[in-house]
Write a protein that holds these residues in place. Structure first.
Motif, short mmCIF file in Angstrom:
data_model
loop_
_atom_site.label_atom_id
_atom_site.label_comp_id
_atom_site.label_asym_id
_atom_site.label_seq_id
_atom_site.Cartn_x
_atom_site.Cartn_y
_atom_site.Cartn_z
N GLN A 10 1.46 -9.76 -6.37
CA GLN A 10 2.42 -9.01 -5.56
C GLN A 10 3.12 -9.98 -4.59
N ARG A 11 4.42 -10.12 -4.85
CA ARG A 11 5.24 -11.06 -4.08
C ARG A 11 6.19 -10.30 -3.18
N LEU A 12 6.13 -10.58 -1.90
CA LEU A 12 6.95 -9.89 -0.93
C LEU A 12 8.37 -10.45 -0.95
N ILE A 13 9.34 -9.59 -1.16
CA ILE A 13 10.74 -9.99 -1.18
C ILE A 13 11.38 -9.78 0.19
N ASP A 14 11.10 -8.63 0.78
CA ASP A 14 11.68 -8.33 2.09
C ASP A 14 10.77 -7.33 2.80
N ALA A 15 10.67 -7.46 4.11
CA ALA A 15 9.85 -6.55 4.90
C ALA A 15 10.51 -6.33 6.25
N GLY A 225 -0.18 0.01 -10.27
CA GLY A 225 0.17 1.06 -9.33
C GLY A 225 -0.49 0.93 -7.97
N LEU A 226 -1.27 -0.13 -7.75
CA LEU A 226 -1.98 -0.29 -6.48
C LEU A 226 -1.37 -1.43 -5.68
N ILE A 227 -0.98 -1.14 -4.45
CA ILE A 227 -0.34 -2.13 -3.58
C ILE A 227 -1.26 -2.40 -2.40
N ARG A 228 -1.83 -3.60 -2.35
CA ARG A 228 -2.78 -3.96 -1.30
C ARG A 228 -2.06 -4.23 0.02
N VAL A 229 -2.59 -3.65 1.09
CA VAL A 229 -2.08 -3.94 2.43
C VAL A 229 -3.16 -4.63 3.26
N ALA A 230 -4.39 -4.13 3.18
CA ALA A 230 -5.48 -4.72 3.96
C ALA A 230 -6.77 -4.71 3.15
N ILE A 231 -7.53 -5.78 3.27
CA ILE A 231 -8.82 -5.92 2.62
C ILE A 231 -9.86 -6.14 3.70
N ALA A 232 -11.02 -5.49 3.59
CA ALA A 232 -12.04 -5.62 4.61
C ALA A 232 -13.42 -5.40 4.03
N ARG A 233 -14.42 -5.84 4.77
CA ARG A 233 -15.81 -5.60 4.36
C ARG A 233 -16.20 -4.17 4.62
N ASP A 234 -15.62 -3.55 5.66
CA ASP A 234 -15.94 -2.18 6.06
C ASP A 234 -14.65 -1.45 6.39
N PRO A 235 -14.55 -0.14 6.12
CA PRO A 235 -13.29 0.59 6.36
C PRO A 235 -12.75 0.49 7.77
N TYR A 236 -13.63 0.44 8.78
CA TYR A 236 -13.13 0.41 10.16
C TYR A 236 -12.31 -0.85 10.44
N GLN A 237 -12.48 -1.90 9.61
CA GLN A 237 -11.73 -3.13 9.80
C GLN A 237 -10.34 -3.08 9.17
N ALA A 238 -10.02 -1.96 8.51
CA ALA A 238 -8.73 -1.85 7.82
C ALA A 238 -7.98 -0.59 8.23
N THR A 239 -8.09 -0.21 9.50
CA THR A 239 -7.37 0.97 9.99
C THR A 239 -5.87 0.68 10.00
N PRO A 240 -5.06 1.49 9.31
CA PRO A 240 -3.62 1.19 9.20
C PRO A 240 -2.88 1.19 10.55
N LEU A 241 -3.26 2.12 11.44
CA LEU A 241 -2.55 2.24 12.71
C LEU A 241 -3.52 2.69 13.79
N TYR A 242 -3.63 1.92 14.85
CA TYR A 242 -4.51 2.31 15.95
C TYR A 242 -4.00 1.68 17.23
N GLY A 243 -4.46 2.20 18.36
CA GLY A 243 -4.01 1.65 19.62
C GLY A 243 -4.62 2.37 20.80
N THR A 244 -4.19 2.00 21.99
CA THR A 244 -4.68 2.61 23.22
C THR A 244 -3.50 3.05 24.07
N TYR A 245 -3.74 4.09 24.88
CA TYR A 245 -2.71 4.64 25.75
C TYR A 245 -3.23 4.69 27.18
N ARG A 246 -2.40 4.27 28.12
CA ARG A 246 -2.75 4.36 29.53
C ARG A 246 -1.68 5.17 30.25
#
Length: 288
Positions: A10-15, A225-246
């Protein structure tokens, strides 16, 4: 984590990543697995937070018949080479309690009793068995249910199925990792599930071909049909979107989340011809 991993298949052309409101800082780093992680920081309040990721890439299918295995590993059981083992150990370690070895017992039902078992057949049979015998049920809540729960209930999400298979093959001594990404379904008749949201599957280290994709939710062997975005040893290491709010002490802490992910090919290969096609995943996430 929205930027697909670049590799020989999988070769990235544009992002492009557009964030609303515009962050005062956006920087990219690589984590311990080589995943691209974007870190955004904001300097003002807003009522809506939107991440719009548009990617164009070239995806080369790797079919099951192209999975080559070293002679010593073609039949199970086998032992990884002394050169590979030190780097694979953490991906072989079990992550979930199985006091009565129920997962071990289930994993061994895929072995031939009177002879050695073909390695690829073993992994393929387990992949297809989960698709055949378990019921896919979408679950918007975060987190992954325990593999024992998935085994007993015979139902779950793609991430639940991935974690079950990871624990099962690790029980047999295989090195396995969790993958988060997108799935492309060329037609309704294809019967693939997991579209419209992030998808999860498994990578297993097979001597001779390296890390090979197995999608137990859809029964896919190989990366079609499978496009890899993140690879990890455990699911918590591959959370697509996370953050903190103050905010202020009296702030109303709640949100509505809308996710829309669409994947389409701008050039379909002709029947009987396997050639790269440009796949364009579009991921849009809104947090209100």
């Amino acid at each position: 984590m929205v930027r697909p991993l670049e590799s020989y298949d999988q070769r990235l052309i544009d992002a492009e990543l557009v964030i609303t409101p515009e962050p005062n800082e956006l920087r990219w780093v690589q984590d311990v697995f080589g995943n691209a992680v974007g870190i955004a920081r904001f300097d003002r309040r807003a009522t809506e937070l939107r991440f719009d990721s548009r990617v164009s890439m070239e995806h080369t299918p790797v079919e099951p018949e192209r999975i080559d295995i070293e002679a010593y590993a073609r039949d199970y059981p086998f032992t990884y080479s002394s050169e590979d083992m030190p780097d694979l150990l953490r991906s072989i370690e079990r992550q979930h309690h199985d006091p009565f070895r129920q997962i071990d017992h289930w994993a061994r039902t895929f072995l031939d009793k009177d002879s050695r078992t073909g390695t690829l057949r073993l992994l393929s049979d387990m992949t297809r068995a989960i698709k055949r015998d378990f019921t896919y049920i979408p679950r918007p809540e975060k987190g992954v249910q325990s593999p024992l729960d998935t085994l007993m209930k015979r139902e779950g999400t793609c991430r639940d199925f991935a974690v079950l298979m990871i624990e099962a093959v690790r029980a047999l001594g295989f090195a396995a990792r969790f993958v988060s990404g997108y799935v492309y379904s060329p037609s309704v008749t294809e019967g693939r599930v997991g579209g419209g949201n992030t998808h999860a599957w498994v990578r297993i280290f097979v001597p001779g071909s390296g890390w090979v994709e197995f999608d137990p939710t859809n029964g896919i062997i190989g990366n079609r049909g499978l496009i890899r975005v993140a690879i990890a040893r455990d699911p918590y290491q591959a959370t697509p979107l996370y953050g903190t709010y103050r905010g202020f002490p009296g702030s109303f802490i709640d949100m509505d989340v809308a996710v829309d992910i669409s994947v389409h090919a701008d050039q379909e290969p002709q029947a009987g011809i396997s050639k790269p096609s440009r796949v364009l995943p579009k991921s849009s996430k809104e947090l209100h």
